[in-house]
Design a protein around this motif. Structure first.
Motif, mmCIF file in Angstrom:
data_model
loop_
_atom_site.group_PDB
_atom_site.id
_atom_site.type_symbol
_atom_site.label_atom_id
_atom_site.label_comp_id
_atom_site.label_asym_id
_atom_site.label_seq_id
_atom_site.Cartn_x
_atom_site.Cartn_y
_atom_site.Cartn_z
ATOM 1 N N GLU A 104 38.687 34.072 28.360
ATOM 2 C CA GLU A 104 37.992 35.243 27.837
ATOM 3 C C GLU A 104 37.839 36.293 28.929
ATOM 4 O O GLU A 104 37.451 35.962 30.058
ATOM 5 N N PRO A 105 38.119 37.563 28.619
ATOM 6 C CA PRO A 105 37.908 38.626 29.617
ATOM 7 C C PRO A 105 36.456 39.072 29.648
ATOM 8 O O PRO A 105 35.742 39.002 28.635
ATOM 9 N N ILE A 154 43.949 36.541 39.529
ATOM 10 C CA ILE A 154 44.804 36.787 38.363
ATOM 11 C C ILE A 154 46.187 37.235 38.818
ATOM 12 O O ILE A 154 47.208 36.794 38.272
ATOM 13 N N GLY A 155 46.239 38.094 39.825
ATOM 14 C CA GLY A 155 47.529 38.513 40.362
ATOM 15 C C GLY A 155 48.323 37.355 40.919
ATOM 16 O O GLY A 155 49.562 37.316 40.796
ATOM 17 N N PHE A 223 51.877 29.425 29.190
ATOM 18 C CA PHE A 223 51.653 30.116 30.460
ATOM 19 C C PHE A 223 52.149 31.566 30.401
ATOM 20 O O PHE A 223 51.538 32.476 30.982
ATOM 21 N N THR A 224 53.243 31.773 29.674
ATOM 22 C CA THR A 224 53.762 33.137 29.503
ATOM 23 C C THR A 224 52.783 33.990 28.708
ATOM 24 O O THR A 224 52.565 35.171 29.026
ATOM 25 N N VAL A 225 52.173 33.418 27.679
ATOM 26 C CA VAL A 225 51.175 34.148 26.891
ATOM 27 C C VAL A 225 49.980 34.518 27.758
ATOM 28 O O VAL A 225 49.482 35.651 27.713
ATOM 29 N N LEU A 226 49.517 33.575 28.551
ATOM 30 C CA LEU A 226 48.389 33.857 29.445
ATOM 31 C C LEU A 226 48.727 34.964 30.439
ATOM 32 O O LEU A 226 47.926 35.889 30.658
ATOM 33 N N ASN A 227 49.897 34.886 31.042
ATOM 34 C CA ASN A 227 50.285 35.911 32.014
ATOM 35 C C ASN A 227 50.426 37.284 31.371
ATOM 36 O O ASN A 227 50.092 38.304 31.988
ATOM 37 N N PHE A 230 46.971 38.518 30.903
ATOM 38 C CA PHE A 230 46.426 38.899 32.212
ATOM 39 C C PHE A 230 46.969 40.248 32.666
ATOM 40 O O PHE A 230 46.218 41.097 33.173
ATOM 41 N N SER A 231 48.265 40.455 32.498
ATOM 42 C CA SER A 231 48.883 41.718 32.920
ATOM 43 C C SER A 231 48.322 42.898 32.134
ATOM 44 O O SER A 231 48.129 43.995 32.679
ATOM 45 N N PHE A 232 48.067 42.677 30.854
ATOM 46 C CA PHE A 232 47.552 43.771 30.019
ATOM 47 C C PHE A 232 46.119 44.134 30.390
ATOM 48 O O PHE A 232 45.765 45.308 30.469
ATOM 49 N N ILE A 233 45.280 43.142 30.619
ATOM 50 C CA ILE A 233 43.853 43.396 30.817
ATOM 51 C C ILE A 233 43.509 43.777 32.241
ATOM 52 O O ILE A 233 42.411 44.300 32.499
ATOM 53 N N LEU A 234 44.416 43.568 33.185
ATOM 54 C CA LEU A 234 44.102 43.786 34.600
ATOM 55 C C LEU A 234 43.611 45.201 34.900
ATOM 56 O O LEU A 234 42.583 45.368 35.578
#
Length: 270
Positions: A104-105, A154-155, A223-227, A230-234
């Motif tokens: 969760e963000p 996250i990075g 893992f691809t979905v999570l990444n 992560f990339s979108f919300i960063l």
């Protein structure tokens, strides 16, 4: 309102009554009497409307009046008592036989300045929640353990290769009197067959006399979905979306000219 009015023929003068037209006039009067012709006269702009023999109010106008009243009441409805925009809670979960993982963000925090602007006081993060299994497709969320990923962590996950691993250490009481009494270690290691990664969270809590280890396998697709998430919300965790939404062309030009330090071409103009 629709006004329906009978229109009679104009008075006949003596000149119009001649022997040759008597037959035509009689037939005309007979035809008017048998058909009872009704003329519809619409005069909404008249300042002195003429009286009519009867009037008819259209029920369709009542419908439009009701729609207009409903529209006006809806447009003037008062906002919620709180006055705050609605909040949305999102997350993504992965369920496996031994444990479940929920991601969760959490939004960044801003503080107001005397100038009326806002400054970020705390960057956002992504909260990982691990819950051990309590049965078939059942998980004990009362025993969940949490781990907060910073933007830098996250990075690290985003740039992690298929055969690479990483490890994060957290002490929630770092810098406080209880420092060292709670230890959290998150390890992300590749699966032996290279099909994904293990997420392994170890928690040692001396305050509660707790020592727990929860792990869950994450496939390459998961893992691809999570990444991707992560990339979108960063950028939002960094608060850059608030800055981007506040940019106005005329204000940006004024600020850049007033303070060269903010100018994009300041480095090249020296």
């Amino acid at each position: 309102m629709l006004q329906l009015q009978f229109l009679s023929s104009p008075p006949l003068s003596a000149q119009t009554l001649n022997p040759n037209s008597n037959t035509k006039l009689l037939s005309s009067f007979s035809w008017l009497k048998s058909t009872q012709t009704l003329a519809v006269k619409l005069n909404p702009l008249s300042l002195t409307p003429k009286p009519s023999k009867f009037s008819l109010t259209s029920r369709q106008s009542e419908y439009f009046d009701q729609q207009q009243r409903f529209s006006n009441s809806s447009s003037t409805a008062s906002p919620p008592a709180s006055g705050l925009p609605p909040r949305f809670y999102v997350g993504h979960s992965v369920y496996k036989g031994k444990a479940a993982l929920t991601v969760e963000p959490r939004a960044p925090e801003f503080v107001p300045l005397d100038s009326g602007a806002f400054k970020i006081s705390r960057e956002g993060f992504v909260l990982l929640q691990f819950a051990p299994a309590a049965g078939v497709r059942q998980y004990d969320w009362s025993r969940k353990q949490v781990f907060s990923l910073s933007v830098t962590e996250i990075g690290t996950l985003i740039s992690l290769g298929a055969r690479e691993s990483c490890e994060f250490f957290h002490d929630p009481f770092k810098g406080k009197s209880e420092e060292g009494k709670v230890r959290k270690v998150l390890k992300v290691e590749p699966l032996p067959d290279g099909s994904g990664h293990f997420f392994n969270l170890g928690v040692q809590n001396k305050l509660l006399n707790l020592d727990e280890n929860i792990y869950i396998p994450i496939t390459r697709a998961e893992f691809t979905v999570l990444n991707s998430a992560f990339s979108f919300i960063l950028p939002y965790l960094l608060g850059w979306h608030a800055f981007a939404n506040s940019i106005k062309p005329e204000e940006a030009s004024h600020v850049n000219n007033a303070n060269p330090r903010y100018g994009g071409d300041y480095e090249w103009s020296r």
